[in-house]
Design a protein around this motif. Structure first.
Motif, mmCIF file in Angstrom:
data_model
loop_
_atom_site.group_PDB
_atom_site.id
_atom_site.type_symbol
_atom_site.label_atom_id
_atom_site.label_comp_id
_atom_site.label_asym_id
_atom_site.label_seq_id
_atom_site.Cartn_x
_atom_site.Cartn_y
_atom_site.Cartn_z
ATOM 1 N N MET A 1 0.848 -1.185 0.000
ATOM 2 C CA MET A 1 0.000 0.000 0.000
ATOM 3 C C MET A 1 0.887 1.239 0.000
ATOM 4 S SD MET A 1 -3.119 -0.616 2.578
ATOM 5 C CE MET A 1 -3.761 -2.226 2.807
ATOM 6 N N PRO A 2 0.530 2.225 -0.789
ATOM 7 C CA PRO A 2 1.322 3.457 -0.762
ATOM 8 C C PRO A 2 1.139 4.202 0.556
ATOM 9 C CG PRO A 2 -0.428 3.580 -2.431
ATOM 10 C CD PRO A 2 -0.523 2.244 -1.771
ATOM 11 N N GLU A 124 -4.249 0.085 -2.057
ATOM 12 C CA GLU A 124 -3.389 -0.399 -3.138
ATOM 13 C C GLU A 124 -3.889 0.163 -4.477
ATOM 14 O OE1 GLU A 124 0.019 -1.967 -3.957
ATOM 15 O OE2 GLU A 124 -0.826 -2.419 -2.002
ATOM 16 N N ASN A 125 -2.991 0.537 -5.336
ATOM 17 C CA ASN A 125 -3.291 1.102 -6.664
ATOM 18 C C ASN A 125 -4.034 2.435 -6.588
ATOM 19 O OD1 ASN A 125 -2.117 -1.179 -7.935
ATOM 20 N ND2 ASN A 125 -4.027 -2.297 -7.658
ATOM 21 N N ALA A 126 -3.908 3.147 -5.480
ATOM 22 C CA ALA A 126 -4.566 4.450 -5.352
ATOM 23 C C ALA A 126 -3.893 5.462 -6.274
ATOM 24 C CB ALA A 126 -4.491 4.935 -3.904
ATOM 25 N N ASP A 127 -4.695 6.333 -6.842
ATOM 26 C CA ASP A 127 -4.177 7.433 -7.660
ATOM 27 C C ASP A 127 -3.750 8.546 -6.709
ATOM 28 O OD1 ASP A 127 -3.654 9.501 -9.400
ATOM 29 O OD2 ASP A 127 -5.586 9.391 -10.439
#
Length: 164
Positions: A1-2, A124-127
């Motif tokens: 996760m970012p 995860e994969n958040a812009d």
């Protein structure tokens, strides 16, 4: 996760303790049920994951030895973590990292920072640009913040720091 800090993705140097396994070296986040075990280990920074139904006050005795407190949002509409973050900063004077984890929406990002959260685990994969835009959306807030802000006019209105 970012991991987001002031609208930017940053490297996450922390690991989460795995249930049933010994605590590793380096910075580790433990559940509050394993806090005494973490406090007893010899080296490495220690963080704790505060459950939504736990009061921040339960960490008072350990705060001086903690580098991070993670507050968890089990669902996006459960606001107890906002109160926990604010209590850590205002009442317990915690100076370390306060991390928001769980189900968080970009629309909540500005208010998280105003409550004392320093980092956010984005999905995860958040812009990331959407999260950063959420910080720029408003220039005035109605509620007080833990951040230094200048008041404008009467009442509680505050100018928000656009620089972050």
């Amino acid at each position: 996760m970012p991991l987001l800090e002031n609208g930017r993705a940053v490297a996450d140097r922390w690991t989460y303790a795995v249930e049933g396994q010994p605590l590793g070296e380096g910075p580790v986040i433990v559940p509050s049920s394993r806090l005494s075990e973490g406090l007893g280990r010899a080296g490495g920074e220690l963080g704790v994951l505060l459950a939504p139904d736990e009061a921040a006050e339960t960490l008072r005795a350990a705060l001086a030895r903690l580098s991070l407190v993670a507050v968890r949002f089990p669902i996006f509409r459960d606001g107890r973590a906002f109160s926990q973050a604010r209590a850590l900063r205002e009442h317990l004077h915690f100076k370390g990292e306060v991390r928001a984890v769980g189900h968080i929406l970009p629309d909540q990002y500005e208010f998280l920072l105003r409550c004392g959260v320093t980092t956010v685990e984005a999905p995860e994969n958040a812009d990331i640009s959407v999260w950063n835009a959420a910080l720029q959306r408003f220039s005035v807030a109605m509620q007080p913040s833990i951040a230094p802000e200048k008041a404008t006019g009467f009442g509680l209105r505050r100018f928000l720091d656009a620089a972050g």
